[in-house]
Design a protein around this motif. Structure first.
Motif, short mmCIF file in Angstrom:
data_model
loop_
_atom_site.label_atom_id
_atom_site.label_comp_id
_atom_site.label_asym_id
_atom_site.label_seq_id
_atom_site.Cartn_x
_atom_site.Cartn_y
_atom_site.Cartn_z
N GLY A 1 -2.49 6.25 -5.26
CA GLY A 1 -3.33 6.06 -4.08
C GLY A 1 -4.80 6.27 -4.31
O GLY A 1 -5.64 5.58 -3.70
N MET B 1 0.96 4.23 -2.82
CA MET B 1 0.84 5.65 -2.51
C MET B 1 2.06 6.41 -3.04
O MET B 1 1.92 7.49 -3.63
N THR C 1 0.83 -1.21 0.00
CA THR C 1 0.00 0.00 0.00
C THR C 1 0.86 1.26 0.00
O THR C 1 0.52 2.25 -0.66
N GLY D 1 -5.42 4.94 1.72
CA GLY D 1 -5.81 4.64 0.36
C GLY D 1 -7.10 3.83 0.38
O GLY D 1 -7.67 3.57 1.44
#
Length: 559
Positions: A462, A457, A453, A479
């Motif tokens: 994101g 981003m 994740t 996100g």
């Protein structure tokens, strides 16, 4: 008032048929007078390998001094810890969630086996706190928690940093939007010393929940690790545990269903970690209190999200501390009718009594929005169900990502494959990244997906992609993400049958997550036998995978 102050330790200290036990206690320096006093186990989760825990043994010594000042007996013992930040993105992360149960088991074991009359737990990182809570619920002896406190912010090029800044810097590096020099500068300066990760990540989320449950002293959740206030808190622990013992006030006398509702409301206002769902479900089970995913859904639907705290916002816990801390937030919530003020706490006073005279939030601060001007009118924690998650899933939707996402599945049978795919640039706008076989049984250990994740981003995707998994997320994740999908793929859950190119819709308004496919076609798909990746595990992970329940029940191991 308790009839006797040492109901457990007297079995070894006062029984004339236990001379060997008494001889061993004399050997550690206890006198005959000491053997007549209550014995308090000080459970430290301190270890040198993690900034969250590196200072906890020092705090334990301060707590012991505080107990000794009242001429009672405090005895320090230690348990394990796993650094999520260090193990993240490696096979070591598979040991993180299981460590919660090892911590609980070890605290329960020592307190019972050593016949301690009470316990003070000194905790720091993510699994220390729920582990201590599990032990407190099982033991039900006078107890309290001292949280090691939040880390000070780092700084590079005038920008405040924390550990998630380092993960996101990797994504920026892979996307060629940051120089090698600045990348190294972020890594070198993100974590400047002792304390737990600085945003409203899992450690600060759970510390806040503990204060709302009434199991730490006021301000305990937000006093920074290296502050004079944290040392003062340790100095006050002796008197606090003395009063608990004298009044025979135990964790189950304090914690009720309404206490859990308070905790859920507070972490909803603060934008806390999805891990709190797992942990509070498990803790409620230890306290024999009925708490379900539906309770989280109900409370989130009626509670506003107010805090501009990282990871989705810009402020850190230390900033909140400087503006009144968690007590100021709770005072505001009490005034708005968002908390049950009549719940008991370890001070012997109710929540409302504890916070009646505390300083409120400053008028000029913009960390905590007003109820009339929320960041989001309802909570960020969404419990989703649908043909992809008939047992439930947990999403962290602040509204900044949007509330509905529909896209094309990009499937990876494990986090490491997903990380490689992201690094190769395989993820495109409109994709729904599917990471499966990372659940509590299939991982095993339900590792956190902060690395993928954060890379998404950092790559600037994101708001353009979603990520779903039967694993879980770090409190630092933000996100459009959905985790805890149940049943997990390893248990032949629906996620096992998703294919590249499937259309997936995530709706945080209707609280649904589904493959967009005719029901008959979907059921036909599920007649196939999924090919599970091999997991060569042994030892504690193998044991965990055989014992652990679904994430929808909190990944408990004592069913």
């Amino acid at each position: 008032m308790a009839k006797e102050l040492n109901p457990y330790s007297k079995a070894v200290t006062q029984d004339p048929t236990q001379p060997a036990a008494q001889a061993m206690l004399h050997a550690i320096g206890l006198s005959d007078e000491d053997l007549e006093k209550p014995q308090i186990g000080i459970a430290s989760t301190g270890f040198e390998g993690n900034p969250c825990n590196m200072h906890l043994n020092d705090l334990a010594v301060e707590v012991k001094k505080s107990i000794k000042s009242y001429e009672w007996v405090g005895l320090i013992f230690n348990t394990i810890g796993v650094s999520d930040g260090i193990s993240m993105g490696t096979n070591g992360m598979r040991y993180s969630l299981p460590s919660r149960d090892i911590i609980a088991d070890s605290m329960e074991t020592v307190v019972n086996a050593q016949a301690y009359d009470a316990m003070i737990a000194i905790t720091g990182c993510d699994k220390n706190m729920p582990g201590a809570l599990l032990a407190m619920g099982r033991l039900n002896r006078p107890s309290l928690i001292i949280y090691g406190g939040t880390i000070a912010p780092g700084c590079h090029n005038g920008e405040k940093l924390d550990v998630v800044s380092a993960f996101e810097a990797l994504g920026k590096k892979q996307a060629n939007t940051i120089s090698e020099e600045d990348f190294k500068g972020v890594v070198a300066n993100a974590c400047p010393g002792p304390g737990a990760c600085g945003g409203m990540y899992t450690a600060n989320t759970m510390a806040s929940a503990i204060e709302a449950l009434g199991l730490c002293l006021p301000y305990g959740a937000s006093n920074p690790a290296q502050s004079a206030e944290k040392r003062k808190e340790c100095a006050e622990a002796g008197l606090a545990i003395k009063k608990l013992i004298e009044n025979d006030l135990k964790p189950r006398d304090i914690v009720t269903k309404k206490s859990f509702e308070n905790a859920i409301r507070l972490i909803t206002v603060l934008g806390g970690s999805t891990n709190a769902v797992l942990h509070l479900l498990a803790v409620a089970n230890a306290f024999e209190i009925d708490l379900t995913l539906e309770d989280f859904a109900r409370i989130s639907a009626e509670t506003p999200y107010l805090a501009d705290l990282k990871p989705s916002g810009k402020y850190l816990m230390e900033d909140l501390h400087q503006n009144g801390g968690i007590p100021a937030v709770m005072k505001m919530m009490l005034g708005e009718g968002l908390l049950h003020g009549d719940c008991m706490t370890i001070t012997g006073k109710t929540l409302a009594e504890n916070y009646k005279d505390v300083q409120g939030l400053g008028e000029k601060q913009d960390i905590i929005h007003s109820v009339k001007n929320p960041i989001k009118s309802s909570g960020h924690l969404r419990i989703l169900k649908g043909n992809l998650a008939p047992g439930g899933a947990v999403a962290k939707i602040t509204g900044k990502e949007g509330e509905i996402f529909e896209g094309t599945a990009r499937v990876y049978d494990g986090e490491f494959l997903a990380n490689d795919g992201i690094a190769r640039g395989e993820i495109k706008e409109g994709d729904v990244v599917v990471i499966r076989y990372e659940g509590p049984k299939g991982g095993p250990g339900m590792p956190e997906m902060l690395k993928p994740t954060a890379a998404i981003m950092g790559a600037g995707l994101g708001k353009k992609v979603a990520l779903i998994t039967d694993g879980r997320f770090s409190g630092g994740t933000h996100g459009f993400v959905v985790g805890h999908i149940s049943p997990e793929a390893f248990d032949n859950g629906a996620l096992a049958y998703v294919e590249n190119g499937d259309r997936i819709r995530i709706d945080a308004v209707e609280n649904s997550i589904s493959v967009l496919m005719e029901e008959e076609e979907w059921e036909k798909r599920k007649e196939q036998t999924p090919i599970k990746p091999e997991r060569n595990v042994s030892g504690s992970l193998r044991k965990y995978s055989k014992l652990v329940s679904s994430a929808s029940f909190g990944c408990i191991t004592d069913l």
